[in-house]
Design a protein around this motif. Structure first.
Motif, PDB file in Angstrom:
ATOM      1  N   PHE A  29       0.857  -1.176   0.000  1.00  0.00           N
ATOM      2  CA  PHE A  29       0.000   0.000   0.000  1.00  0.00           C
ATOM      3  C   PHE A  29       0.898   1.232   0.000  1.00  0.00           C
ATOM      4  N   ALA A  30       0.621   2.211  -0.862  1.00  0.00           N
ATOM      5  CA  ALA A  30       1.503   3.364  -0.964  1.00  0.00           C
ATOM      6  C   ALA A  30       0.815   4.668  -0.568  1.00  0.00           C
ATOM      7  N   SER A  31      -0.350   4.954  -1.124  1.00  0.00           N
ATOM      8  CA  SER A  31      -1.069   6.205  -0.896  1.00  0.00           C
ATOM      9  C   SER A  31      -0.145   7.418  -1.000  1.00  0.00           C
ATOM     10  N   ALA A  32       0.402   7.615  -2.176  1.00  0.00           N
ATOM     11  CA  ALA A  32       1.355   8.703  -2.396  1.00  0.00           C
ATOM     12  C   ALA A  32       0.972   9.497  -3.637  1.00  0.00           C
ATOM     13  N   PRO A  33       1.237  10.804  -3.618  1.00  0.00           N
ATOM     14  CA  PRO A  33       0.949  11.592  -4.812  1.00  0.00           C
ATOM     15  C   PRO A  33       1.907  11.238  -5.946  1.00  0.00           C
TER      16      PRO A  33
ATOM     17  N   TRP B  18      -3.598  12.818  -9.484  1.00  0.00           N
ATOM     18  CA  TRP B  18      -3.122  11.439  -9.610  1.00  0.00           C
ATOM     19  C   TRP B  18      -2.450  10.976  -8.321  1.00  0.00           C
ATOM     20  N   ARG B  19      -2.844   9.768  -7.852  1.00  0.00           N
ATOM     21  CA  ARG B  19      -2.245   9.193  -6.649  1.00  0.00           C
ATOM     22  C   ARG B  19      -1.964   7.712  -6.870  1.00  0.00           C
ATOM     23  N   LEU B  20      -0.855   7.271  -6.310  1.00  0.00           N
ATOM     24  CA  LEU B  20      -0.501   5.855  -6.305  1.00  0.00           C
ATOM     25  C   LEU B  20      -1.189   5.220  -5.103  1.00  0.00           C
ATOM     26  N   TYR B  21      -1.986   4.186  -5.349  1.00  0.00           N
ATOM     27  CA  TYR B  21      -2.682   3.499  -4.270  1.00  0.00           C
ATOM     28  C   TYR B  21      -1.868   2.305  -3.768  1.00  0.00           C
ATOM     29  N   ALA B  22      -1.422   1.461  -4.701  1.00  0.00           N
ATOM     30  CA  ALA B  22      -0.665   0.265  -4.318  1.00  0.00           C
ATOM     31  C   ALA B  22       0.286  -0.125  -5.443  1.00  0.00           C
ATOM     32  N   ILE B  23       1.323  -0.831  -5.063  1.00  0.00           N
ATOM     33  CA  ILE B  23       2.306  -1.332  -6.035  1.00  0.00           C
ATOM     34  C   ILE B  23       2.552  -2.802  -5.748  1.00  0.00           C
TER      35      ILE B  23
ATOM     36  N   GLY C  34      11.118   6.802  -7.412  1.00  0.00           N
ATOM     37  CA  GLY C  34      11.593   6.728  -8.786  1.00  0.00           C
ATOM     38  C   GLY C  34      10.536   7.072  -9.805  1.00  0.00           C
ATOM     39  N   GLU C  35      10.658   6.467 -10.980  1.00  0.00           N
ATOM     40  CA  GLU C  35       9.758   6.776 -12.082  1.00  0.00           C
ATOM     41  C   GLU C  35       9.122   5.503 -12.615  1.00  0.00           C
ATOM     42  N   PHE C  36       7.856   5.594 -13.001  1.00  0.00           N
ATOM     43  CA  PHE C  36       7.128   4.490 -13.606  1.00  0.00           C
ATOM     44  C   PHE C  36       6.869   4.818 -15.063  1.00  0.00           C
TER      45      PHE C  36
ATOM     46  N   LEU D 188      -2.189  -0.634 -13.805  1.00  0.00           N
ATOM     47  CA  LEU D 188      -1.254  -0.387 -14.892  1.00  0.00           C
ATOM     48  C   LEU D 188      -0.050  -1.314 -14.817  1.00  0.00           C
ATOM     49  N   GLN D 189       0.453  -1.691 -15.978  1.00  0.00           N
ATOM     50  CA  GLN D 189       1.689  -2.463 -16.090  1.00  0.00           C
ATOM     51  C   GLN D 189       2.822  -1.480 -16.359  1.00  0.00           C
ATOM     52  N   THR D 190       3.952  -1.660 -15.671  1.00  0.00           N
ATOM     53  CA  THR D 190       5.090  -0.767 -15.880  1.00  0.00           C
ATOM     54  C   THR D 190       6.180  -1.482 -16.683  1.00  0.00           C
ATOM     55  N   SER D 191       7.130  -0.712 -17.160  1.00  0.00           N
ATOM     56  CA  SER D 191       8.220  -1.273 -17.965  1.00  0.00           C
ATOM     57  C   SER D 191       9.131  -2.200 -17.157  1.00  0.00           C
ATOM     58  N   THR D 192       9.116  -2.091 -15.827  1.00  0.00           N
ATOM     59  CA  THR D 192       9.943  -2.965 -14.983  1.00  0.00           C
ATOM     60  C   THR D 192       9.228  -4.261 -14.608  1.00  0.00           C
ATOM     61  N   GLY D 193       7.960  -4.392 -15.019  1.00  0.00           N
ATOM     62  CA  GLY D 193       7.187  -5.577 -14.679  1.00  0.00           C
ATOM     63  C   GLY D 193       6.294  -5.396 -13.474  1.00  0.00           C
ATOM     64  N   ALA D 194       6.458  -4.310 -12.759  1.00  0.00           N
ATOM     65  CA  ALA D 194       5.607  -4.045 -11.587  1.00  0.00           C
ATOM     66  C   ALA D 194       4.209  -3.657 -12.058  1.00  0.00           C
ATOM     67  N   ARG D 195       3.229  -3.990 -11.237  1.00  0.00           N
ATOM     68  CA  ARG D 195       1.855  -3.547 -11.472  1.00  0.00           C
ATOM     69  C   ARG D 195       1.534  -2.499 -10.422  1.00  0.00           C
TER      70      ARG D 195
END
Length: 96
Positions: free
Chosen positions: A4-8, A87-92, A36-38, A66-73
């Motif tokens: 869980f991230a909850s980050a801008p 835009w906010r990151l909810y989870a990684i 970092g960057e997604f 979303l799928q990222t270039s590093t394979g993370a969702r």
């Protein structure tokens, strides 16, 4: 492992993965945040959430997996009520 991230998120200039269709915001091709960057390679799914206020129901958030270039969702949302950065990151979920 899902965290869980909850980050801008900050939109990085460089285009969009999806086009604006009038009902949802276009998904940027890249986001940056504190770790970092997604770079976004695909939209895996999308959905919406609502809120109720004085008997009326309103669209509150547009959600995206979303799928990222590093394979993370990542799960992100676009908050329609946000005054500055919507835009906010909810989870990684990465492969750790």
């Amino acid at each position: 492992m899902r965290r869980f991230a909850s980050a801008p998120l900050i939109v990085v200039a460089g285009g969009f993965v999806t086009a604006a269709d009038g009902s949802a915001p276009p998904v940027p091709s890249a986001f940056s945040w504190k770790e970092g960057e997604f770079r976004i390679t695909a939209v895996l799914r999308s959905w919406r959430s609502t809120k109720s206020d004085r008997g009326d129901t309103y669209l509150k958030r547009h959600w995206f997996e979303l799928q990222t270039s590093t394979g993370a969702r990542i799960e992100v949302y676009y908050d329609r009520d946000a005054r500055r950065n919507p835009w906010r990151l909810y989870a990684i979920e990465d492969e750790r």
